[in-house]
Design a protein around this motif. Structure first.
Motif, PDB file in Angstrom:
ATOM      1  N   LYS A  84       0.847  -1.197   0.000  1.00  0.00           N
ATOM      2  CA  LYS A  84       0.000   0.000   0.000  1.00  0.00           C
ATOM      3  C   LYS A  84       0.882   1.246   0.000  1.00  0.00           C
ATOM      4  O   LYS A  84       1.966   1.243   0.594  1.00  0.00           O
ATOM      5  CB  LYS A  84      -0.910   0.030   1.242  1.00  0.00           C
ATOM      6  N   SER A  85       0.395   2.287  -0.662  1.00  0.00           N
ATOM      7  CA  SER A  85       1.092   3.563  -0.633  1.00  0.00           C
ATOM      8  C   SER A  85       0.077   4.698  -0.664  1.00  0.00           C
ATOM      9  O   SER A  85      -1.037   4.531  -1.155  1.00  0.00           O
ATOM     10  CB  SER A  85       2.047   3.700  -1.820  1.00  0.00           C
ATOM     11  N   ARG A  86       0.475   5.818  -0.160  1.00  0.00           N
ATOM     12  CA  ARG A  86      -0.276   7.079  -0.171  1.00  0.00           C
ATOM     13  C   ARG A  86       0.296   8.028   0.873  1.00  0.00           C
ATOM     14  O   ARG A  86       0.331   9.232   0.673  1.00  0.00           O
ATOM     15  CB  ARG A  86      -1.768   6.829   0.094  1.00  0.00           C
ATOM     16  N   ARG A 101       4.760   5.663  -8.408  1.00  0.00           N
ATOM     17  CA  ARG A 101       5.922   4.945  -8.951  1.00  0.00           C
ATOM     18  C   ARG A 101       7.080   4.950  -7.955  1.00  0.00           C
ATOM     19  O   ARG A 101       7.757   3.936  -7.752  1.00  0.00           O
ATOM     20  CB  ARG A 101       6.343   5.575 -10.277  1.00  0.00           C
ATOM     21  N   THR A 102       7.298   6.099  -7.321  1.00  0.00           N
ATOM     22  CA  THR A 102       8.373   6.197  -6.332  1.00  0.00           C
ATOM     23  C   THR A 102       8.104   5.297  -5.145  1.00  0.00           C
ATOM     24  O   THR A 102       8.995   4.575  -4.668  1.00  0.00           O
ATOM     25  CB  THR A 102       8.528   7.658  -5.863  1.00  0.00           C
ATOM     26  N   ALA A 103       6.869   5.324  -4.641  1.00  0.00           N
ATOM     27  CA  ALA A 103       6.523   4.549  -3.457  1.00  0.00           C
ATOM     28  C   ALA A 103       6.629   3.053  -3.717  1.00  0.00           C
ATOM     29  O   ALA A 103       7.175   2.292  -2.899  1.00  0.00           O
ATOM     30  CB  ALA A 103       5.108   4.912  -2.998  1.00  0.00           C
ATOM     31  N   ILE A 104       6.101   2.606  -4.844  1.00  0.00           N
ATOM     32  CA  ILE A 104       6.119   1.173  -5.144  1.00  0.00           C
ATOM     33  C   ILE A 104       7.548   0.682  -5.360  1.00  0.00           C
ATOM     34  O   ILE A 104       7.925  -0.396  -4.879  1.00  0.00           O
ATOM     35  CB  ILE A 104       5.226   0.869  -6.355  1.00  0.00           C
ATOM     36  N   HIS A 119      -1.654  -4.126  -5.137  1.00  0.00           N
ATOM     37  CA  HIS A 119      -1.251  -2.826  -4.614  1.00  0.00           C
ATOM     38  C   HIS A 119      -2.493  -1.986  -4.383  1.00  0.00           C
ATOM     39  O   HIS A 119      -3.340  -1.855  -5.262  1.00  0.00           O
ATOM     40  CB  HIS A 119      -0.302  -2.076  -5.544  1.00  0.00           C
ATOM     41  N   LEU A 120      -2.576  -1.428  -3.176  1.00  0.00           N
ATOM     42  CA  LEU A 120      -3.744  -0.646  -2.795  1.00  0.00           C
ATOM     43  C   LEU A 120      -3.339   0.792  -2.502  1.00  0.00           C
ATOM     44  O   LEU A 120      -2.327   1.031  -1.835  1.00  0.00           O
ATOM     45  CB  LEU A 120      -4.417  -1.249  -1.557  1.00  0.00           C
ATOM     46  N   VAL A 121      -4.124   1.722  -3.014  1.00  0.00           N
ATOM     47  CA  VAL A 121      -3.950   3.116  -2.640  1.00  0.00           C
ATOM     48  C   VAL A 121      -4.545   3.277  -1.251  1.00  0.00           C
ATOM     49  O   VAL A 121      -5.695   2.925  -1.009  1.00  0.00           O
ATOM     50  CB  VAL A 121      -4.643   4.048  -3.653  1.00  0.00           C
ATOM     51  N   THR A 145       4.583  -4.731 -12.892  1.00  0.00           N
ATOM     52  CA  THR A 145       5.052  -4.328 -11.563  1.00  0.00           C
ATOM     53  C   THR A 145       4.015  -4.636 -10.491  1.00  0.00           C
ATOM     54  O   THR A 145       4.362  -4.893  -9.337  1.00  0.00           O
ATOM     55  CB  THR A 145       5.370  -2.819 -11.561  1.00  0.00           C
ATOM     56  N   VAL A 146       2.753  -4.610 -10.885  1.00  0.00           N
ATOM     57  CA  VAL A 146       1.626  -4.868  -9.992  1.00  0.00           C
ATOM     58  C   VAL A 146       0.679  -5.818 -10.709  1.00  0.00           C
ATOM     59  O   VAL A 146       0.420  -5.654 -11.907  1.00  0.00           O
ATOM     60  CB  VAL A 146       0.884  -3.555  -9.643  1.00  0.00           C
ATOM     61  N   ALA A 147       0.162  -6.823  -9.993  1.00  0.00           N
ATOM     62  CA  ALA A 147      -0.750  -7.770 -10.619  1.00  0.00           C
ATOM     63  C   ALA A 147      -2.201  -7.343 -10.501  1.00  0.00           C
ATOM     64  O   ALA A 147      -2.997  -7.545 -11.415  1.00  0.00           O
ATOM     65  CB  ALA A 147      -0.575  -9.153  -9.999  1.00  0.00           C
ATOM     66  N   GLU A 148      -2.552  -6.745  -9.380  1.00  0.00           N
ATOM     67  CA  GLU A 148      -3.948  -6.421  -9.091  1.00  0.00           C
ATOM     68  C   GLU A 148      -3.970  -5.142  -8.267  1.00  0.00           C
ATOM     69  O   GLU A 148      -3.051  -4.893  -7.485  1.00  0.00           O
ATOM     70  CB  GLU A 148      -4.571  -7.587  -8.305  1.00  0.00           C
TER      71      GLU A 148
END
Length: 346
Positions: A84-86, A101-104, A119-121, A145-148
């Motif tokens: 998760k990122s935000r 992009r930076t966070a992931i 990956h969840l916001v 980079t992310v599946a779902e």
């Protein structure tokens, strides 16, 4: 009339029953690294495969600890990791394209992985157009980079806007929601869970024990003390003692205790088993300070409540629905989700 573009899809929604996931919010904050590794070992040894992380947990320390465990080589090949990122630091703060992009990239470096299974916001970003967020997520999915993708901590109108925008613009459509959901907090049933059911999203439930309330460790007439969440901070957020010390909470705990004693289980196991039986719930995220606490709750995966016990807990915990417009619509339009979920108090 021109046809709408086909939405970009992610992986198929789960077809098996709901699963237990391990939340890592305590890692590096309340849970030191050796204890966190013990939890991870126990969790996968019990056959579970979903880990949930976020860049904000311990300022990245939780992800680093998970990464150090992954580096030992003991993780099963079918392990799934949700990131998760935000709310990350500096350039990783927000839900803009560059921030995502930076966070992931930073999360993957700490974890030592190349792809997030989900990956969840982590929350709405009022400063960023939702189209920009969805476009960035779509590019990340297309790049592998992310599946779902999904969202955590949203309102009903935000979720509806996300899904509609994604489908109209041909962006990746969110398939997962990560939301607080438990017997003591069923507010998602007013808007978010009906929307998830209508749109085919699944729910990853966090806070299944209500911040410890549903384990039975707190007392009706005694403020908590000692090395517990509320013992250290009785006013801790939405789970604070004065917030949840209500007649409804104690009625829920009384029902949980009665069922648990009859089934020779713990109240916490029964509370998690109730959640595992709720519509659209794909996973219940467990969080624990210690390996011993985790061991006490893992048995919920093998506990299937009978229809009567499920109905008893649903009725005693029914939150009721707001008078307007929800109750009016229920009265005159008979909204099936509120009826079927048991949201309206009997």
């Amino acid at each position: 009339m021109a046809s709408l573009p086909s939405p970009t899809t992610t992986t198929d929604l789960p077809t098996d029953g709901p699963e237990l996931g391990l939340g890592t919010m305590t890692f590096g904050v309340e849970t030191p690294e050796p204890e966190a590794h013990a939890q991870l070992d126990r969790f996968v040894a019990a056959g579970h495969r979903l880990l949930d992380t976020a860049d904000v947990y311990g300022g990245g320390e939780a992800e680093r600890i998970v990464g150090s465990w992954l580096a030992t080589g003991g993780a099963p090949a079918d392990l799934q990791i949700a990131t998760k990122s935000r709310f990350g630091p500096g350039d990783a703060n927000g839900a803009s394209g560059p921030a995502l992009r930076t966070a992931i990239a930073a999360s993957h470096e700490r974890l030592g992985i190349e792809r997030s299974d989900v990956h969840l916001v982590h929350g709405w970003d009022q400063a960023t157009p939702v189209e920009e967020t969805l476009e960035a997520l779509t590019e990340l999915v297309e790049a592998g980079t992310v599946a779902e993708v999904g969202w955590s901590n949203a309102t009903g109108w935000q979720l509806s806007r996300l899904i509609t925008t994604a489908r109209l613009r041909g962006y990746v459509v969110p398939t997962r929601l990560q939301l607080q959901y438990s017997l003591v907090d069923r507010a998602i049933e007013w808007e978010l869970l009906p929307c998830a059911i209508e749109e085919g999203l699944t729910v990853m439930s966090w806070g299944p024990l209500g911040g410890g309330w549903l384990t039975g460790k707190y007392q009706r007439d005694a403020r908590p003390t000692g090395a517990t969440r509320l013992g250290e901070n009785p006013n801790r957020g939405v789970e604070g003692y004065d917030v949840r010390n209500t007649d409804r909470t104690w009625a829920i705990i009384d029902a949980l205790t009665e069922i648990a004693e009859r089934l020779d289980r713990s109240p916490g196991e029964v509370a998690v088993a109730w959640l595992l039986g709720r519509p659209s719930v794909s996973s219940v995220l467990l969080g624990a300070r210690t390996d011993a606490q985790l061991a006490q709750i893992l048995g919920a995966a093998e506990l299937s409540l009978g229809d009567d016990d499920q109905a008893t807990l649903t009725a005693v915990s029914a939150p009721g629905i707001p008078d307007y417009p929800h109750r009016m619509l229920q009265t005159y339009c008979d909204i099936p989700h509120w009826r079927d979920l048991g949201t309206e108090a009997p």
